[in-house]
Design a protein around this motif. Structure first.
Motif, mmCIF file in Angstrom:
data_model
loop_
_atom_site.group_PDB
_atom_site.id
_atom_site.type_symbol
_atom_site.label_atom_id
_atom_site.label_comp_id
_atom_site.label_asym_id
_atom_site.label_seq_id
_atom_site.Cartn_x
_atom_site.Cartn_y
_atom_site.Cartn_z
ATOM 1 N N VAL A 18 19.323 8.243 7.404
ATOM 2 C CA VAL A 18 19.494 6.824 8.364
ATOM 3 C C VAL A 18 20.549 5.953 7.792
ATOM 4 C CG1 VAL A 18 18.118 4.748 9.109
ATOM 5 C CG2 VAL A 18 17.182 7.332 9.253
ATOM 6 N N PHE A 21 24.079 7.157 8.570
ATOM 7 C CA PHE A 21 24.168 6.886 9.854
ATOM 8 C C PHE A 21 24.393 5.503 10.157
ATOM 9 C CE2 PHE A 21 23.170 6.053 14.197
ATOM 10 C CZ PHE A 21 23.843 7.171 14.846
ATOM 11 N N ALA A 22 23.875 4.634 9.354
ATOM 12 C CA ALA A 22 24.023 2.977 9.672
ATOM 13 C C ALA A 22 25.380 2.809 9.058
ATOM 14 C CB ALA A 22 22.867 2.315 8.830
ATOM 15 N N GLU A 25 28.647 5.281 12.677
ATOM 16 C CA GLU A 25 28.505 5.023 13.956
ATOM 17 C C GLU A 25 27.595 3.931 14.276
ATOM 18 O OE1 GLU A 25 28.597 8.313 16.316
ATOM 19 O OE2 GLU A 25 30.217 9.274 15.683
ATOM 20 N N ALA A 27 24.108 2.427 15.748
ATOM 21 C CA ALA A 27 22.852 3.113 15.985
ATOM 22 C C ALA A 27 22.776 2.945 17.435
ATOM 23 C CB ALA A 27 21.815 2.313 15.422
ATOM 24 N N THR A 29 20.804 2.711 20.924
ATOM 25 C CA THR A 29 20.060 1.343 21.668
ATOM 26 C C THR A 29 18.959 2.104 22.721
ATOM 27 O OG1 THR A 29 21.630 0.925 23.449
ATOM 28 C CG2 THR A 29 21.978 -0.150 21.194
ATOM 29 N N LYS A 106 11.488 11.499 11.992
ATOM 30 C CA LYS A 106 12.903 11.893 12.398
ATOM 31 C C LYS A 106 13.507 12.921 11.611
ATOM 32 C CE LYS A 106 17.406 9.845 13.622
ATOM 33 N NZ LYS A 106 18.189 8.540 13.635
ATOM 34 N N MET A 160 20.267 11.778 19.878
ATOM 35 C CA MET A 160 19.875 10.596 18.980
ATOM 36 C C MET A 160 19.297 9.292 20.019
ATOM 37 S SD MET A 160 20.172 11.364 15.777
ATOM 38 C CE MET A 160 20.881 12.501 14.674
ATOM 39 N N SER A 162 17.027 5.554 19.433
ATOM 40 C CA SER A 162 16.863 4.329 18.895
ATOM 41 C C SER A 162 15.481 4.533 17.768
ATOM 42 C CB SER A 162 16.754 3.005 19.475
ATOM 43 O OG SER A 162 15.722 3.048 20.522
#
Length: 333
Positions: A18, A21-22, A25, A27, A29, A106, A160, A162
């Motif tokens: 996480v 990823f943050a 790209e 996150a 929505t 996740k 993916m 949110s």
């Protein structure tokens, strides 16, 4: 030693993923339901989530991993199963199946494969249903096995959302205690007869007479169904002659003489006979002619217009559009 790697061991890896990823790209929505609703390959799943009233749960904070059967996966279920599952009365079974496709964490494809690399026999995916899935790796493909021995391949990974991630799979998985086929109930009269080897000649006769569609209709019907031995007891050559196209009307007349409009179970018929004058009860058939029912030596006996008799030897074989009672002779109008 066989190892089943628990998802709990992936918690740290999930946190790191996480974070990574943050930093890359933006996150996503849209939540899981919104992502699925925008994917035409899983529209049947979205419909099922609505029928089970689970959409709001998957719109929650999560995180979740959804192993989403594609439309083709649902279409591959035996005929009638999907339609049955979507009925309100089968909501509990549908809910159990759908929750079996969701994990309360996740898990990206990379994380699943990393977990598998540390396990000699696959690892356990704990689902919201309470039962587990076992993930294994075949080549570079992830395969899931349910508790009933069914398997599904992950065909699309890392959609993916949110509040989690979706992986598409090519089959519907089933938790223990769920038998979708049991939701179908009995087949129609023709289907029930076709599944019973004692009615092979009757089924052939119904087809030759062009009565299949009629006996698959809404009904309800009561059929006094001669068993194969009953047809075999007719004079030699009779059955073969009746099955000829030129004798279709005669055959139809005989068969409809064995059918009554309405569903009459054995108890109802017995009571009618016992309450009738002189112990005989008149039955009007779809043919228009009548049968006379009586009780002899504790069994229901039918007497036809020609004075022949047939004994009811099996009762209350239920169908979706009526009921079948087997008889030991062919009655004639």
């Amino acid at each position: 030693m066989k190892t089943h790697f628990s998802l709990n061991a992936l918690f740290l890896a999930s946190v790191l993923a996480v974070f990574t990823f943050a930093c890359g790209e933006p996150a996503p929505t849209e939540n899981i339901v919104e992502v699925a609703s925008g994917n035409e390959n899983v529209s049947t799943l979205v419909e099922a989530l609505g029928a089970a009233e689970l959409a709001s749960a998957l719109e929650g904070e999560g995180p979740f991993t959804v192993f989403a059967p594609t439309n083709e996966a649902f279409e591959a279920l035996p005929e009638g199963i999907l339609e049955a599952l979507l009925k309100p009365e089968n909501k509990d079974a549908l809910t159990a199946i759908l929750r079996y496709h969701v994990a309360a964490s996740k898990l990206t494809a990379t994380e699943i494969k990393e977990a598998l690399s540390m396990a000699s026999e696959g690892y356990t995916v704990e689902t919201l249903n309470g039962a587990a899935l076992i993930a294994t790796l075949e080549g570079d493909a992830v395969k899931l096995a349910d508790v009933q021995g069914n398997t599904a391949n992950v065909t699309g990974a890392d959609l993916m959302a949110s509040n989690g991630v979706i992986h598409t799979i090519d089959a519907v998985l089933l938790p223990g205690g769920v038998d979708p086929a049991a939701l179908l109930g009995p087949a129609d009269i023709v289907g029930v007869a076709m599944d019973n080897e004692q009615f092979a000649t009757l089924v052939a006769a119904v087809k030759a007479a062009g009565l299949v569609e009629t006996l698959q209709g809404e009904g309800p019907f009561t059929v006094f169904a001669p068993v194969d031995d009953a047809f075999a007891a007719l004079p030699e050559g009779t059955v073969e002659s009746l099955l000829q196209p030129e004798n279709k009307d005669q055959l139809s007349g005989i068969l409809t003489y064995h059918v009554v409009a309405g569903k009459v179970d054995a108890a109802t018929l017995t009571n009618a006979i016992q309450n009738a004058e002189e112990g005989t009860y008149t039955i009007t058939t779809v043919n228009g002619a009548e049968l006379t029912a009586s009780i002899q030596d504790g069994k229901v006996v039918l007497t036809d217009a020609q004075g022949n008799t047939a004994t009811v030897i099996a009762t209350d074989v239920n169908a979706s559009n009526g009921i079948i009672h087997a008889i030991d002779a062919v009655v004639m109008p």
